[in-house]
Design an enzyme around this catalytic site. Structure first.
Site, PDB file in Angstrom:
ATOM      1  CB  SER A   1      12.567  64.778  57.091  1.00  0.00           C
ATOM      2  OG  SER A   1      13.369  63.568  56.810  1.00  0.00           O
TER       3      SER A   1
ATOM      4  CG  HIS B   1      14.451  66.613  52.791  1.00  0.00           C
ATOM      5  ND1 HIS B   1      13.200  65.923  51.801  1.00  0.00           N
ATOM      6  CD2 HIS B   1      14.257  66.044  53.807  1.00  0.00           C
ATOM      7  CE1 HIS B   1      13.067  65.085  52.606  1.00  0.00           C
ATOM      8  NE2 HIS B   1      13.590  65.108  54.076  1.00  0.00           N
TER       9      HIS B   1
ATOM     10  CG  ASP C   1      17.240  60.926  74.992  1.00  0.00           C
ATOM     11  OD1 ASP C   1      17.025  59.854  75.441  1.00  0.00           O
ATOM     12  OD2 ASP C   1      17.336  62.199  75.511  1.00  0.00           O
TER      13      ASP C   1
END
Length: 399
Positions: A361, A223, A346
Site C-alpha cells: 500500500s 489510505h 508484470d
C-alpha cells in the site's frame, strides 16, 4: 406511409432515450470540479467523445481578469451538454516517487474502545460503559480532570475508583461528548471494571509514495491506518516512521492475501507523523533524501486506462518498476482511496508476490512520466488486482 413514419418516430424515440440515459450516466460519473495546471486547458480522458468549453460567464470574467477559477461545460460529440463543472487553476507540483518500505509507529490521541464485555458483578452481568452511552470506536480523552492517553492510565483510574462515579470525556464520530460511568466490581477479576477493551497504539509496515521536491515532507500508504478491531481510522496523537528491512514475501493467492515480511531495522526515526487520514499518512522527514528524480503530479482527468508502471520494493534490490494496467477509473469524490482498478501484469512481480500484497500500500504508479496515484487495496478473490488512489487526492491532503 403512416406506418413507416410511426416506425421512424419510435426508433428516434429509442435513440433519444438511449442517448439521454448515456448522457445522464456520463454526468453522474464526472466530478463537480477539476484542477488544472496553469496555462493548460481542461481535457478529460474518457471512452466517450467529450469536449470542454468555457461558459460565457467564465470567458467574460477571464477577460476582466477577475478570477483564477472558471466554469466549463463538458459536451458529448461537442454538441450535447453533459455537465457544467468548476475548474481551478494551480501551479504544477513535482514530487519524488519512492516505492520504499517504512515502519509506522502511531500512538492514539486517547484510549480507543475496540470492544465491550460485560462485568460479572454481584447483581449480575452489567456493562457500565455501554449503559453510559459509550460505544466501540469512541476515544476516551479525559477521566475526571485528568488527560488519558494510555490504556494503563484508564485501567488504573477505573480500578482505583472504588465504584464511585467517573466523569468521562470522549470523542464520538468527531464530536466531543461527556458521560458518567460508575465502575462495577468484577467477582472474577477482583477489581473494578467498566466493561471495555481499549487500545492506545499500533505499528505496521507500508510503502512510502513520494517525498516533496525539497525532501522535507513525505506521503505514504494511500489510505488511513485503521484499527483491526473497529475498522475505523486510528486516532493519532503522536507517531513516527522508522527504517524497515524486508526478509521475504508471502505470495498472495485467491482468498488469501499475501504480505511483505520484514522488521524495524532501527529505533532511530526517519521522520515524524503529522496526519493519518483517509488518503494516507503524511509527515516531516528528519533528513533530506533524494532517491530518484522528481516527476510532475498528474491531475485526475489526466489518468487514462491502459499501461502504467508501479514502483515497488519486494527484496533487497530496492525499488523496481513493474508493468500494470489501469482497468477502471472512478471519479466518485466520496471514494477518496478507491479511484482506480489496477491489474498487475508484470510476470516478474507476479512470480515474486502473486500480485498485490499487504505492505505494498502506497506503491507509486507512474503513467506517461507523471505520478498518477498509489496502490491502496488488494482484491481478496483476485490478488492480481486491487484499488489505487489518485495522486491528486494525496497531494491535496499533503498540502
Amino acid at each position: 406511409m403512416k406506418k413507416t413514419i410511426r416506425i421512424i418516430c419510435a426508433a428516434f424515440s429509442v435513440v433519444c432515450a438511449v442517448m439521454l440515459g448515456g448522457v445522464a450516466a456520463v454526468s453522474d460519473a464526472l466530478p463537480d470540479s477539476f484542477t488544472t495546471v496553469q496555462g493548460r486547458p481542461l481535457e478529460v480522458k474518457s471512452e466517450w467523445p467529450l469536449s470542454v468549453r468555457r461558459t460565457e460567464q467564465s470567458v467574460a470574467a477571464a477577460e476582466q481578469e477577475q478570477s483564477g477559477a472558471y466554469e466549463a461545460q463538458i459536451r458529448l460529440l461537442d454538441v450535447v451538454p453533459v455537465k457544467t463543472v468548476r475548474v481551478q487553476n494551480a501551479a504544477e507540483t513535482r514530487v519524488i516517487p519512492c516505492g520504499t518500505p517504512f515502519g509506522i509507529k502511531m500512538f492514539a490521541g486517547g484510549a480507543l474502545i475496540i470492544g465491550m464485555t460485560d462485568v460479572d458483578a454481584k447483581s449480575g452481568n452489567v456493562n457500565p460503559a455501554r449503559d453510559a452511552g459509550l460505544a466501540v470506536g469512541d476515544v476516551i480523552t479525559c477521566i475526571g480532570n485528568r488527560r488519558v492517553t494510555t490504556r494503563q492510565e484508564v485501567a488504573e483510574l477505573i480500578e482505583h475508583s472504588g465504584g464511585q462515579a467517573l466523569s468521562v470525556t470522549y470523542e464520538h464520530e468527531g464530536q466531543t461528548r461527556t458521560a458518567t460511568i460508575r465502575p462495577e466490581f468484577s467477582c472474577s477479576a477482583g477489581e473494578y471494571k467498566a466493561g471495555i477493551w481499549i487500545k492506545d497504539s499500533c505499528a505496521g509496515i507500508g510503502t512510502m509514495t513520494f517525498i516533496t521536491e525539497d525532501g522535507r515532507y513525505f506521503a505514504g500508504l494511500g489510505h488511513a491506518i485503521c484499527d483491526a478491531d473497529t475498522g475505523q481510522a486510528m486516532p493519532m496523537d503522536t507517531g513516527e516512521i522508522v527504517p524497515v528491512e524486508l526478509i521475504g514475501v508471502t505470495k498472495g493467492a485467491r482468498g488469501a492475501p499475501g504480505e511483505l515480511k520484514g522488521y524495524f531495522s532501527s529505533t532511530e526515526p526517519l521522520g515524524t507523523l503529522l496526519a493519518n487520514g483517509e488518503t494516507g499518512v503524511f509527515g516531516l522527514l528528519n533528513r533530506v533524501e533524494f532517491p530518484a528524480e522528481a516527476v510532475p503530479v498528474a491531475m485526475k482527468q489526466e489518468v487514462a486506462k491502459g499501461g502504467a508502471q508501479v514502483l515497488v520494493t519486494v527484496d533487497g534490490t530496492g525499488p523496481q518498476y513493474y508493468t500494470v494496467e489501469i482497468e477502471r477509473i472512478n471519479y466518485d469524490e466520496k471514494a477518496l482511496a478507491q479511484n482506480m482498478v489496477v491489474h498487475i501484469t508484470d510476470p516478474v512481480l507476479l512470480e515474486k508476490t502473486g500480485g498485490i500484497v499487504q505492505g505494498m500500500s502506497g506503491s507509486p504508479i507512474i503513467q506517461n512520466g507523471k505520478l498518477i496515484g498509489a496502490v491502496t487495496h488488494v482484491f481478496v478473490n483476485d490478488p492480481t488486482r486491487g484499488y489505487a488512489i489518485f495522486a491528486e487526492n494525496m497531494l491535496e491532503t499533503a498540502g
